[in-house]
Design an enzyme around this catalytic site. Structure first.
Site, PDB file in Angstrom:
ATOM      1  N   THR A   1      -6.508  59.736 126.494  1.00 11.90           N
ATOM      2  CA  THR A   1      -6.548  58.928 127.711  1.00 11.90           C
ATOM      3  C   THR A   1      -5.176  58.307 127.943  1.00 11.90           C
ATOM      4  O   THR A   1      -4.270  58.442 127.123  1.00 11.90           O
ATOM      5  CB  THR A   1      -7.616  57.834 127.590  1.00 11.90           C
ATOM      6  OG1 THR A   1      -7.366  57.062 126.401  1.00 11.90           O
ATOM      7  CG2 THR A   1      -9.011  58.435 127.503  1.00 11.90           C
ATOM      8  N   TYR A   2      -5.027  57.588 129.051  1.00 12.26           N
ATOM      9  CA  TYR A   2      -3.735  57.015 129.431  1.00 12.26           C
ATOM     10  C   TYR A   2      -3.216  56.100 128.331  1.00 12.26           C
ATOM     11  O   TYR A   2      -3.956  55.287 127.780  1.00 12.26           O
ATOM     12  CB  TYR A   2      -3.871  56.241 130.747  1.00 12.26           C
ATOM     13  CG  TYR A   2      -2.553  55.866 131.370  1.00 12.26           C
ATOM     14  CD1 TYR A   2      -1.592  56.831 131.657  1.00 12.26           C
ATOM     15  CD2 TYR A   2      -2.278  54.531 131.674  1.00 12.26           C
ATOM     16  CE1 TYR A   2      -0.389  56.483 132.241  1.00 12.26           C
ATOM     17  CE2 TYR A   2      -1.067  54.177 132.263  1.00 12.26           C
ATOM     18  CZ  TYR A   2      -0.126  55.163 132.537  1.00 12.26           C
ATOM     19  OH  TYR A   2       1.075  54.815 133.106  1.00 12.26           O
TER      20      TYR A   2
END
Length: 232
Positions: A68-69
């Site tokens: 994820t980010y």
């Protein structure tokens, strides 16, 4: 040296008695999933990566769809990620290792637009982008997975005895249930096992050794320790 001289003078007195021996259960809890700053600190400690290198590798993992980010202050996980991690843990380790949990950020100014850094698919154990990317991916995956596992159980023993005006204490610790440590054995450390002792047991003086310790000034900041201090 005064203590050693005193004990040497008592070494011919024979057995000494254990005054107290306490055994108790303790727990070691898993840590929350990574935020940007905690990832930078741990990647420096465990992998020797600089802050810039860590973010470059994380960017590659993110662009490849593996994590994820990577810029976030949040330790929050999406519910589908928690469910996915739980299923993997149940299949790989068993129900006694699963402990689904939602973490809350402690920092008042945390920007929580994104969830914590975690793998996109917990079932993916390695990535083939490059060795450094894979090393960082393993770090991220293990941290996110272990956050959803049960605490490790330890048995702690503390024995003490008195000789004249001096009191001596010995401490031991062994892991009785690995819990989240089953995922990352490098974090287990070594057991410090004491022999079975009870109050009143005889012990004998076999060896004395004097060690000098010198207090040193704090080390200069590394990138990771500076990040930690700025976060504080």
């Amino acid at each position: 040296q005064d203590v050693i001289d005193y004990l040497n003078s008592l070494s011919n007195l024979g057995a000494l008695k254990i005054d107290q021996c306490v055994q108790k259960e303790a727990f070691r809890n898993p840590q929350a999933p990574f935020t940007t700053s905690s990832l930078q600190q741990e990647a420096s400690r465990r992998c020797g990566f600089s802050v810039t290198q860590t973010m470059r590798l994380a960017q590659s993992l993110y662009e490849a769809g593996h994590i994820t980010y990577m810029r976030t202050d949040s330790v929050h996980l999406a519910q589908d990620a928690i469910d996915q991690a739980k299923q993997f843990i149940l299949n790989s380790y068993g129900p006694e290792y699963s402990n689904s949990k939602q973490y809350q950020s402690k920092s008042k100014g945390a920007q929580e637009a994104h969830e914590a850094i975690r793998p996109s698919q917990f079932s993916l154990e390695a990535v083939d982008i490059g060795p450094s990317e894979n090393k960082l991916y393993q770090l991220i995956r293990n941290r996110a997975l272990s956050s959803q596992m049960t605490p490790a159980k330890l048995a702690k023993t503390e024995a003490s005895l008195s000789i004249g005006n001096y009191n001596f204490v010995s401490k031991g610790e062994i892991i009785t249930f690995k819990g989240f440590l089953a995922l990352d054995t490098s974090a287990m450390g070594k057991d410090q096992l004491l022999p079975k002792l009870v109050k009143g047991d005889d012990v004998f003086l076999e060896m004395l050794e004097a060690k000098e310790k010198v207090t040193r000034h704090p080390a200069r900041f590394t990138e990771a320790s500076l990040v930690r201090r700025l976060e504080e």
